[in-house]
Design an enzyme around this catalytic site. Sequence first.
Site, PDB file in Angstrom:
ATOM      1  N   LYS A  66       0.838  -1.207   0.000  1.00  0.00           N
ATOM      2  CA  LYS A  66       0.000   0.000   0.000  1.00  0.00           C
ATOM      3  C   LYS A  66       0.877   1.263   0.000  1.00  0.00           C
ATOM      4  O   LYS A  66       0.627   2.179  -0.777  1.00  0.00           O
ATOM      5  CB  LYS A  66      -0.952  -0.010   1.221  1.00  0.00           C
ATOM      6  CG  LYS A  66      -1.959  -1.177   1.145  1.00  0.00           C
ATOM      7  CD  LYS A  66      -2.967  -1.154   2.262  1.00  0.00           C
ATOM      8  CE  LYS A  66      -2.447  -1.642   3.588  1.00  0.00           C
ATOM      9  NZ  LYS A  66      -2.181  -3.093   3.659  1.00  0.00           N
ATOM     10  N   ASP A 111      -1.326   6.247   6.553  1.00  0.00           N
ATOM     11  CA  ASP A 111      -1.388   4.810   6.804  1.00  0.00           C
ATOM     12  C   ASP A 111      -2.298   4.574   8.012  1.00  0.00           C
ATOM     13  O   ASP A 111      -2.452   5.476   8.840  1.00  0.00           O
ATOM     14  CB  ASP A 111       0.034   4.315   7.094  1.00  0.00           C
ATOM     15  CG  ASP A 111       0.180   2.829   6.864  1.00  0.00           C
ATOM     16  OD1 ASP A 111      -0.776   2.191   6.383  1.00  0.00           O
ATOM     17  OD2 ASP A 111       1.255   2.287   7.181  1.00  0.00           O
ATOM     18  N   THR A 160      -5.747  -1.773   6.952  1.00  0.00           N
ATOM     19  CA  THR A 160      -5.931  -3.225   6.944  1.00  0.00           C
ATOM     20  C   THR A 160      -7.379  -3.540   7.327  1.00  0.00           C
ATOM     21  O   THR A 160      -7.813  -4.677   7.241  1.00  0.00           O
ATOM     22  CB  THR A 160      -5.005  -3.886   7.989  1.00  0.00           C
ATOM     23  OG1 THR A 160      -5.143  -3.177   9.229  1.00  0.00           O
ATOM     24  CG2 THR A 160      -3.561  -3.838   7.559  1.00  0.00           C
ATOM     25  N   ARG A 219       6.477  -8.353   1.135  1.00  0.00           N
ATOM     26  CA  ARG A 219       7.334  -8.012   2.286  1.00  0.00           C
ATOM     27  C   ARG A 219       7.892  -9.271   2.946  1.00  0.00           C
ATOM     28  O   ARG A 219       9.048  -9.311   3.363  1.00  0.00           O
ATOM     29  CB  ARG A 219       6.558  -7.171   3.301  1.00  0.00           C
ATOM     30  CG  ARG A 219       7.427  -6.750   4.483  1.00  0.00           C
ATOM     31  CD  ARG A 219       6.677  -5.920   5.495  1.00  0.00           C
ATOM     32  NE  ARG A 219       6.389  -4.589   5.014  1.00  0.00           N
ATOM     33  CZ  ARG A 219       5.302  -3.893   5.353  1.00  0.00           C
ATOM     34  NH1 ARG A 219       4.390  -4.426   6.137  1.00  0.00           N
ATOM     35  NH2 ARG A 219       5.120  -2.680   4.892  1.00  0.00           N
TER      36      ARG A 219
END
Length: 342
Positions: A66, A111, A160, A219
């Site tokens: 993201k 975020d 999320t 990741r």
Amino acid sequence: MTERVVSGIQQENDSQIDYTLRPKSLKDYIGQTKIVDNLKISIVASKQRNEPLDHTLLYGPPGLGKTTLSTILANEMESPIKITSGPAIERAGDMVSILTRLQKGEILFIDEIHRLNRTVEEILYSAMEDFVVSWMIDKGLKARSMNLPIQPFTLVGATTRFGMVSSPLRDRFGSVYRLNFYDNKSMEMIVKRSIAITNIEADTKGIVEIAKRSRGTPRIANRILRRVRDYAQVKANNKITGIVANEALTKLEVDEIGLDNNDRLLLKSIISNFKGGPVGIDTLATSISEESETIEDVYEPYLIQIGFLERTKKGRIVTEKTYKHLNIKSPKKNSSDQVSLF
Ligand code: ADE
């Protein structure tokens, strides 16, 4: 709990490597093709109109890119970017200060946007809609609100937890995209790209092995790659082969589909303590000494995706696939066998 190799959440050692491996433009971005295609069109259209991009909300499990996508958007738009997060903006005044300092066309990346508090969030509403910040000055009888115009900008929110973004905020995003776990082919390409950038020696089998154990999450792939490289350096003349990757990951107790001890503990707890479920999230969390939120954000999405766990109204249940993978006899199978005996 020690940090998990297979967690999508960013860890301290990730940041430097994540940064170097992160693609900088859409042409280098692998996977998420529907999102990338839509973004390409939005970028061209808003450049042609000389307007900022639509406010964009990105949601999905941690580690899927993201932040990467938002920095790519800034690069593609040739705009500056300000990166912050929901919990970091504590007071309405902090939000006003961020918004009034934005340059024309700047991208504001927030975020964990679901963690903004209400008063801070409310400042965003008119900013997003009309590029105006309403701000109360003075107190008591003299209190009045002032409207400050701000530069047109693009808010990119990431979360999320889509369900925890309030609907007034959600409704103000022009585009909403859900990032999905990457398929195996994309993961292999991502691992291959990281290997090329970091000058690691690996054969195809090594790449395939790392990709398939990375839970569809770049990741995690990049983190696993680092650990396997260490292993190869010490034990295998610096060359990552399928066998070397397998050995390294077995030592880290990551199995052939990317589950670690924590996943297995969770699944086994449902089986042995709750007869396979249904079990409520909080009860389950207590049984494995983990936070409910971590289970929902980090463990569950992948276990659900691969069909090992289901969320029902009554709670979480494991599936036949889970019993098979863990090599545990399924009670359902027994009972249906018994039924068939009569
Ligand atoms: N590294 C991390 N995510 C990536 C992606 N989607 N494409 C290419 N490299 C990546």
